[in-house]
Motif scaffolding. Sequence first.
Motif, PDB file in Angstrom:
ATOM      1  N   GLU A   1      -1.181   2.162  10.320  1.00 17.74           N
ATOM      2  CA  GLU A   1      -2.167   3.127  10.827  1.00 17.74           C
ATOM      3  C   GLU A   1      -1.859   4.523  10.291  1.00 17.74           C
ATOM      4  O   GLU A   1      -2.763   5.252   9.852  1.00 17.74           O
ATOM      5  CB  GLU A   1      -2.157   3.150  12.360  1.00 17.74           C
ATOM      6  N   ASP A   2      -0.585   4.908  10.320  1.00 18.73           N
ATOM      7  CA  ASP A   2      -0.187   6.233   9.840  1.00 18.73           C
ATOM      8  C   ASP A   2      -0.470   6.393   8.342  1.00 18.73           C
ATOM      9  O   ASP A   2      -0.811   7.485   7.882  1.00 18.73           O
ATOM     10  CB  ASP A   2       1.297   6.482  10.111  1.00 18.73           C
ATOM     11  N   ALA A   3      -0.310   5.299   7.596  1.00 18.97           N
ATOM     12  CA  ALA A   3      -0.518   5.344   6.152  1.00 18.97           C
ATOM     13  C   ALA A   3      -1.984   5.104   5.769  1.00 18.97           C
ATOM     14  O   ALA A   3      -2.318   5.097   4.578  1.00 18.97           O
ATOM     15  CB  ALA A   3       0.370   4.307   5.456  1.00 18.97           C
ATOM     16  N   GLU A   4      -2.848   4.894   6.782  1.00 21.82           N
ATOM     17  CA  GLU A   4      -4.274   4.603   6.567  1.00 21.82           C
ATOM     18  C   GLU A   4      -4.449   3.418   5.620  1.00 21.82           C
ATOM     19  O   GLU A   4      -5.275   3.441   4.708  1.00 21.82           O
ATOM     20  CB  GLU A   4      -4.985   5.844   6.018  1.00 21.82           C
ATOM     21  N   ALA A   5      -3.641   2.379   5.874  1.00 23.93           N
ATOM     22  CA  ALA A   5      -3.659   1.198   5.014  1.00 23.93           C
ATOM     23  C   ALA A   5      -4.517   0.066   5.565  1.00 23.93           C
ATOM     24  O   ALA A   5      -4.590  -1.004   4.967  1.00 23.93           O
ATOM     25  CB  ALA A   5      -2.222   0.699   4.798  1.00 23.93           C
TER      26      ALA A   5
ATOM     27  N   PRO B   1       0.820  -1.215   0.000  1.00 21.47           N
ATOM     28  CA  PRO B   1       0.000   0.000   0.000  1.00 21.47           C
ATOM     29  C   PRO B   1       0.855   1.267   0.000  1.00 21.47           C
ATOM     30  O   PRO B   1       1.980   1.278   0.502  1.00 21.47           O
ATOM     31  CB  PRO B   1      -0.801  -0.125   1.309  1.00 21.47           C
ATOM     32  N   ASP B   2       0.307   2.344  -0.565  1.00 16.42           N
ATOM     33  CA  ASP B   2       1.030   3.613  -0.632  1.00 16.42           C
ATOM     34  C   ASP B   2       1.374   4.113   0.769  1.00 16.42           C
ATOM     35  O   ASP B   2       0.566   4.034   1.692  1.00 16.42           O
ATOM     36  CB  ASP B   2       0.173   4.668  -1.346  1.00 16.42           C
ATOM     37  N   GLY B   3       2.587   4.650   0.898  1.00 17.80           N
ATOM     38  CA  GLY B   3       3.010   5.226   2.169  1.00 17.80           C
ATOM     39  C   GLY B   3       3.678   4.253   3.117  1.00 17.80           C
ATOM     40  O   GLY B   3       4.194   4.659   4.163  1.00 17.80           O
ATOM     41  N   LEU B   4       3.683   2.957   2.771  1.00 17.45           N
ATOM     42  CA  LEU B   4       4.314   1.967   3.635  1.00 17.45           C
ATOM     43  C   LEU B   4       5.737   1.663   3.166  1.00 17.45           C
ATOM     44  O   LEU B   4       5.963   1.403   1.991  1.00 17.45           O
ATOM     45  CB  LEU B   4       3.504   0.662   3.645  1.00 17.45           C
ATOM     46  N   LYS B   5       6.666   1.731   4.080  1.00 18.14           N
ATOM     47  CA  LYS B   5       8.065   1.451   3.768  1.00 18.14           C
ATOM     48  C   LYS B   5       8.491   0.159   4.462  1.00 18.14           C
ATOM     49  O   LYS B   5       7.869  -0.274   5.428  1.00 18.14           O
ATOM     50  CB  LYS B   5       8.958   2.609   4.226  1.00 18.14           C
ATOM     51  N   GLN B   6       9.577  -0.428   3.952  1.00 21.69           N
ATOM     52  CA  GLN B   6      10.072  -1.656   4.572  1.00 21.69           C
ATOM     53  C   GLN B   6      10.684  -1.346   5.927  1.00 21.69           C
ATOM     54  O   GLN B   6      11.453  -0.405   6.082  1.00 21.69           O
ATOM     55  CB  GLN B   6      11.114  -2.338   3.675  1.00 21.69           C
ATOM     56  N   ILE B   7      10.350  -2.157   6.908  1.00 20.64           N
ATOM     57  CA  ILE B   7      10.858  -1.981   8.266  1.00 20.64           C
ATOM     58  C   ILE B   7      12.214  -2.675   8.375  1.00 20.64           C
ATOM     59  O   ILE B   7      12.336  -3.844   8.017  1.00 20.64           O
ATOM     60  CB  ILE B   7       9.869  -2.570   9.285  1.00 20.64           C
ATOM     61  N   PRO B   8      13.251  -1.978   8.845  1.00 22.46           N
ATOM     62  CA  PRO B   8      14.581  -2.600   8.951  1.00 22.46           C
ATOM     63  C   PRO B   8      14.571  -3.822   9.856  1.00 22.46           C
ATOM     64  O   PRO B   8      13.887  -3.830  10.889  1.00 22.46           O
ATOM     65  CB  PRO B   8      15.446  -1.481   9.551  1.00 22.46           C
TER      66      PRO B   8
END
Length: 210
Positions: free
Chosen positions: A134-138, A2-9
């Motif tokens: 939650e922040d990305a409203e995904a 989903p848009d706005g989600l980045k890979q978590i290290p």
Amino acid sequence: RPDGLKQIPAKVTLDEVTGKFKNWKESTSASPITKRHLGHYQCLTRLVDMEKDDDEQDDAIENAKKILKAHFLIILTATKFGISLTRWQNVVNSLIEKEPGNPWIHRLRVIHLYENDYNLLIGSQYRTANHSAEDAEAINDGNFGARTARSSLGPIGIDILQYKYSRLLRLGHLKFSNDATACYDRIVVNLASIVSRSFGIHSNVTTIQG
């Protein structure tokens, strides 16, 4: 993804590990196979907290810091290289009666007990992913389970409002509720890993979990 989600290290920090061990409820059940009780980790964190600002060195505190760092490095190394420790693969299944005195197999609650440090790693990674989603409203607005600022009373309130709305306006109302029996015990690991990856969980973490 989903848009706005980045890979978590795929990493953890010493402060993060220490903080979680410190704030964890000591009565939390874990796998008894290796006899690594949560209280053992908490004794180390409490010793470290006793460190004073003066130059006097306390051997007990220094040893506690070394042991705690060793535990941290084990978790960090496993996460960095996607290694599933052998003791993480041993799970104790605890069966609790939903109705006291009724041991029928379909009325038993199954709880899987894992090692404390494995629980810490997975919990930390998925908590970060949950907040990121939650922040990305995904996450769909219809989902209430394990979400920030939402409780189990929310869906009940919505149901009551729908019923009252239909009754006052004399509208037809059809509702179907399906309780998936043992749904958490029947999660397909491969599918769960793919979904987790789409929400930013690192492949090393899904490999360990798988």
